[in-house]
Design an enzyme around this catalytic site. Structure first.
Site, PDB file in Angstrom:
ATOM      1  N   HIS A  56       1.481  21.885   9.645  1.00 56.47           N
ATOM      2  CA  HIS A  56       1.898  21.526   8.479  1.00 56.47           C
ATOM      3  C   HIS A  56       1.086  20.478   7.827  1.00 56.47           C
ATOM      4  O   HIS A  56       1.637  19.553   7.360  1.00 56.47           O
ATOM      5  CB  HIS A  56       3.341  21.162   8.621  1.00 56.47           C
ATOM      6  N   ASN A 129      11.729  26.750   7.333  1.00 55.46           N
ATOM      7  CA  ASN A 129      10.674  27.302   6.586  1.00 55.46           C
ATOM      8  C   ASN A 129      10.855  28.455   5.441  1.00 55.46           C
ATOM      9  O   ASN A 129      12.036  28.193   5.117  1.00 55.46           O
ATOM     10  CB  ASN A 129       9.886  28.218   7.664  1.00 55.46           C
TER      11      ASN A 129
END
Length: 485
Positions: A56, A129
């Protein structure tokens, strides 16, 4: 600004006399080590980048608020959900998963959807997510999985051989792989995608009664996606496309919104449900557990400084508030440790004292010292517990609820191994056009794989989910349809 010009100073506040020329011994030097302003500038510049996130790394963030629209206090005592109309400030970070900090926004990759709620009882982080499932279901496999998404240690290139070798040997990944290779694999923008808590969590009400819960953020902008061709073109023209879109939308007053829904499962149903409800590679059928509206999230303010607010923002699925607890989900259990530990390494032991991470209520701990302690370090207050000096004490009413455990302590796998029903159902829900694009994306991603053995092993998984799925991938790769599957 009052219009008065400010003096340039050093970091310790002394005025700088010359910021254009180094101090030297004569016109040609050498440079003098006593030029402490030069040394400070160079030393700070060398340290202006904290280590990027292992996963990320590339992301964008925004401030906003969450408003409760439905009373679900029968299920949870969480204070920020206690009444309809109550609003809570929040911060969100969207991201890609596998790429580096400078990678393109429009790659085929899951998107992180991490929300920090600044509640009156501390920060609550919901770290999910844009997909309801994940590739693996046990945290012990996470480092290996991420290694396959990173670069080859010799060539420093992405390695499709490793990607598909791992997936073909981890059939639990099939559900997420199917989503990733579908139209949903490349969102058009961060604003045009759903978000999910993905894991199962536990809600507890004032009476101590518990239920299992899953979170679904549904975008009010509508779901829009990019084709592989369009995404590749945008990546070459504007690799920061999603970051720019979010910033400009909010700056122009087009504030994106999501409606948050939950699925509620009675605690006892976990023992009999046809899929393990704590397996993050599976979903709960909405026919069995319908979506219940909870509230809405609105993003209405851009960060003032990217580094201070987005890069230094830290999220952990272990940041709970009373009324919300963990479940036995093995992947979640590993993340409870790993995320906070990553922040302690990347940003520092005192990352929660930074303005973007600091709770809006007062934090009272016995944690002291550590690098970059900048908040007074609790002065001369008592620094141990128990103590007889009126230091902060625990509130027993906020203890986590107990749950029964049994069995032998050993390395035990999940006992539900149906990895094919849900991916097959998803495939059959798609239109013919969607299936064609899915297969084309899979074939395109697998063609660079050098080993036919890996390809055939993966094709068998597609075939088990749906024979048409496997046959079309096999045909696209000019390989035989698997026999005796």
């Amino acid at each position: 600004m009052d219009g008065k010009k400010k003096n340039l100073t050093t970091s310790w506040g002394a005025p700088v006399g010359d910021n254009q020329n180094s101090m030297t011994a004569g016109a040609r030097g050498p440079v003098l080590i006593q030029d402490v302003h030069l040394l400070e500038k160079l030393a700070h510049f060398n340290r202006e980048r904290v280590p990027e996130r292992v996963v990320h790394a590339k992301g964008a963030g925004a401030h906003g608020y969450f408003e409760v629209t439905n009373d679900l206090t029968q299920y949870t005592k969480a204070d920020f959900l206690s009444e309809v109309g109550k609003t809570t400030p929040m911060f969100i970070r969207f991201s890609t998963v596998a790429g580096e900090l400078g990678s393109a926004d429009t790659v085929r990759d899951p998107r992180g959807f991490a929300v920090k709620f600044y509640t009156e009882e501390g920060n609550y982080d919901l770290v999910g997510n844009n997909t309801p499932v994940f590739f693996i279901r046990d945290a012990i496999k996470f480092p290996d999985f991420i290694h396959t998404q990173k670069r080859h240690p010799k060539t420093h290139l992405k390695n499709p051989n490793a990607v598909w070798d791992f997936w073909s040997l981890s059939p639990e990944s099939l559900h997420q792989v199917t989503i990733l290779m579908s139209d949903r694999g490349i969102p058009a923008t961060f604003r045009h995608m759903h978000g999910f808590g993905s894991h199962t969590f536990k809600w507890v009400n004032e009476d101590g009664d518990a239920v299992w819960v899953k979170y679904h953020f549904k975008t009010e902008q509508g779901v829009k996606n990019l084709t592989e061709e369009v995404a590749t073109k945008i990546a070459g023209e504007n690799p920061d496309y999603h970051t720019e879109d979010l910033f400009n939308a909010i700056g122009n007053g087009d504030h994106p919104e999501w409606t948050l829904y939950v699925q509620i499962m009675p605690i006892e149903h976990a023992e009999t449900y046809r899929f393990d409800p704590f397996d993050v590679t599976k979903v709960w059928s909405q026919k069995d557990y319908p979506l219940i509206e909870l509230g809405k999230m609105v993003l209405n303010k851009n960060p003032e400084n990217y580094f201070a607010e987005v890069e230094q923002a830290t999220f952990s699925p272990g940041s709970f508030v009373p009324g919300i607890e963990a479940s036995p989900d093995k992947m979640l259990q590993g993340r409870l440790f790993a995320y906070s530990d990553a922040h302690r390494y990347r940003v520092g032991a005192n990352h929660n004292a930074l303005p973007i991470n600091r709770p809006r209520n007062e934090a009272n701990t016995y944690q002291r010292d550590g690098q970059m302690r900048f908040d007074g370090n609790s002065g001369d207050s008592v620094y141990y517990e128990p103590n007889s000096q009126s230091g902060p004490t625990e509130s027993h009413q906020n203890k986590q609820t107990g749950f029964p455990v049994s069995g032998v302590a050993e390395n035990i796998p999940y006992d539900h191994n149906d990895h094919y029903t849900q991916p097959g159902d998803l495939y059959r829900l798609m239109s013919d056009d969607e299936r064609e694009r899915l297969v084309n994306n899979v074939v395109g991603a697998m063609k660079p794989v050098e080993s036919d053995e890996i390809k055939l092993r993966q094709i068998k998984h597609f075939y088990k989910a749906d024979p048409d799925y496997g046959e079309r991938v096999a045909k696209g790769l000019s390989l035989p349809v698997p026999q005796n599957v």
